[in-house]
Write an enzyme that holds these catalytic residues in place. Structure first.
Site, PDB file in Angstrom:
ATOM      1  N   TYR A  11       0.838  -1.196   0.000  1.00 33.34           N
ATOM      2  CA  TYR A  11       0.000   0.000   0.000  1.00 33.34           C
ATOM      3  C   TYR A  11       0.880   1.256   0.000  1.00 33.34           C
ATOM      4  O   TYR A  11       0.671   2.184  -0.783  1.00 33.34           O
ATOM      5  CB  TYR A  11      -0.924  -0.015   1.217  1.00 33.34           C
ATOM      6  CG  TYR A  11      -1.837   1.191   1.304  1.00 33.34           C
ATOM      7  CD1 TYR A  11      -3.084   1.178   0.695  1.00 33.34           C
ATOM      8  CD2 TYR A  11      -1.439   2.331   1.978  1.00 33.34           C
ATOM      9  CE1 TYR A  11      -3.919   2.292   0.766  1.00 33.34           C
ATOM     10  CE2 TYR A  11      -2.261   3.441   2.052  1.00 33.34           C
ATOM     11  CZ  TYR A  11      -3.499   3.410   1.448  1.00 33.34           C
ATOM     12  OH  TYR A  11      -4.309   4.515   1.505  1.00 33.34           O
ATOM     13  N   HIS A  15       1.731   4.275  -3.172  1.00 31.57           N
ATOM     14  CA  HIS A  15       1.467   5.702  -2.991  1.00 31.57           C
ATOM     15  C   HIS A  15       2.717   6.559  -3.154  1.00 31.57           C
ATOM     16  O   HIS A  15       2.628   7.785  -3.105  1.00 31.57           O
ATOM     17  CB  HIS A  15       0.868   5.958  -1.604  1.00 31.57           C
ATOM     18  CG  HIS A  15      -0.593   5.697  -1.551  1.00 31.57           C
ATOM     19  ND1 HIS A  15      -1.108   4.430  -1.405  1.00 31.57           N
ATOM     20  CD2 HIS A  15      -1.657   6.538  -1.647  1.00 31.57           C
ATOM     21  CE1 HIS A  15      -2.430   4.504  -1.393  1.00 31.57           C
ATOM     22  NE2 HIS A  15      -2.788   5.762  -1.540  1.00 31.57           N
ATOM     23  N   TYR A  34      -2.867  16.880   0.924  1.00 33.36           N
ATOM     24  CA  TYR A  34      -3.505  15.565   1.090  1.00 33.36           C
ATOM     25  C   TYR A  34      -2.494  14.624   1.735  1.00 33.36           C
ATOM     26  O   TYR A  34      -1.398  14.434   1.232  1.00 33.36           O
ATOM     27  CB  TYR A  34      -3.941  15.043  -0.266  1.00 33.36           C
ATOM     28  CG  TYR A  34      -4.843  13.821  -0.257  1.00 33.36           C
ATOM     29  CD1 TYR A  34      -5.261  13.211   0.906  1.00 33.36           C
ATOM     30  CD2 TYR A  34      -5.278  13.274  -1.450  1.00 33.36           C
ATOM     31  CE1 TYR A  34      -6.093  12.113   0.886  1.00 33.36           C
ATOM     32  CE2 TYR A  34      -6.107  12.170  -1.482  1.00 33.36           C
ATOM     33  CZ  TYR A  34      -6.505  11.587  -0.318  1.00 33.36           C
ATOM     34  OH  TYR A  34      -7.326  10.491  -0.327  1.00 33.36           O
ATOM     35  N   TRP A  69      -7.555   3.715 -10.296  1.00 31.57           N
ATOM     36  CA  TRP A  69      -6.768   3.655  -9.061  1.00 31.57           C
ATOM     37  C   TRP A  69      -7.430   2.739  -8.043  1.00 31.57           C
ATOM     38  O   TRP A  69      -6.779   1.919  -7.403  1.00 31.57           O
ATOM     39  CB  TRP A  69      -6.582   5.061  -8.491  1.00 31.57           C
ATOM     40  CG  TRP A  69      -5.828   5.101  -7.193  1.00 31.57           C
ATOM     41  CD1 TRP A  69      -6.342   5.247  -5.947  1.00 31.57           C
ATOM     42  CD2 TRP A  69      -4.420   4.965  -7.018  1.00 31.57           C
ATOM     43  NE1 TRP A  69      -5.352   5.229  -4.993  1.00 31.57           N
ATOM     44  CE2 TRP A  69      -4.156   5.051  -5.629  1.00 31.57           C
ATOM     45  CE3 TRP A  69      -3.350   4.789  -7.887  1.00 31.57           C
ATOM     46  CZ2 TRP A  69      -2.875   4.976  -5.106  1.00 31.57           C
ATOM     47  CZ3 TRP A  69      -2.072   4.706  -7.355  1.00 31.57           C
ATOM     48  CH2 TRP A  69      -1.840   4.796  -5.988  1.00 31.57           C
ATOM     49  N   TRP A  70      -8.748   2.894  -7.882  1.00 32.44           N
ATOM     50  CA  TRP A  70      -9.467   2.038  -6.938  1.00 32.44           C
ATOM     51  C   TRP A  70      -9.288   0.570  -7.301  1.00 32.44           C
ATOM     52  O   TRP A  70      -9.056  -0.263  -6.430  1.00 32.44           O
ATOM     53  CB  TRP A  70     -10.945   2.386  -6.919  1.00 32.44           C
ATOM     54  CG  TRP A  70     -11.302   3.663  -6.242  1.00 32.44           C
ATOM     55  CD1 TRP A  70     -10.505   4.444  -5.449  1.00 32.44           C
ATOM     56  CD2 TRP A  70     -12.557   4.311  -6.298  1.00 32.44           C
ATOM     57  NE1 TRP A  70     -11.203   5.542  -5.012  1.00 32.44           N
ATOM     58  CE2 TRP A  70     -12.467   5.477  -5.514  1.00 32.44           C
ATOM     59  CE3 TRP A  70     -13.766   4.026  -6.934  1.00 32.44           C
ATOM     60  CZ2 TRP A  70     -13.538   6.355  -5.358  1.00 32.44           C
ATOM     61  CZ3 TRP A  70     -14.821   4.898  -6.771  1.00 32.44           C
ATOM     62  CH2 TRP A  70     -14.709   6.048  -5.987  1.00 32.44           C
TER      63      TRP A  70
END
Length: 97
Positions: A11, A15, A34, A69-70
């Site tokens: 994960y 990113h 963000y 992306w999801w």
């Protein structure tokens, strides 16, 4: 949101960096500062974003790059049937202006 305990490393890797085209969509939709934080004990994720408007923020979910992306991330975390991350709204209890 919640990442699977055995997928935290992947994960994080996905990113850093995120796809440039996703970063562009976020910025074009008024997203600033963000950040995503991980509680290493529970594997819950807390996302913080400063946004220009709720409408622009919500519109991101309808972009093709967000949907892509999801799908790219769905094996790493709890997701809904449309691959969006399962998330829970938090209630504010303190704010210092």
């Amino acid at each position: 949101m919640k990442v699977y305990s055995d997928r935290v490393e992947e994960y994080t890797k996905r990113h850093n960096p995120i796809w440039p085209e996703l970063q562009e969509v976020l910025k074009d939709h008024g997203v600033h500062n963000y950040s995503i934080f991980l509680d290493i004990e529970t594997h819950f994720l807390f996302g913080y974003a400063e946004i220009e408007s709720e409408e622009k923020w919500e519109a991101i979910a309808h972009t093709e790059i967000c949907k892509k992306w999801w799908a790219h991330m769905d094996s790493l975390m709890e997701t809904n049937t449309d691959n969006s991350p399962v998330s829970v709204a938090l209630e504010g209890v303190f704010y210092l202006p």
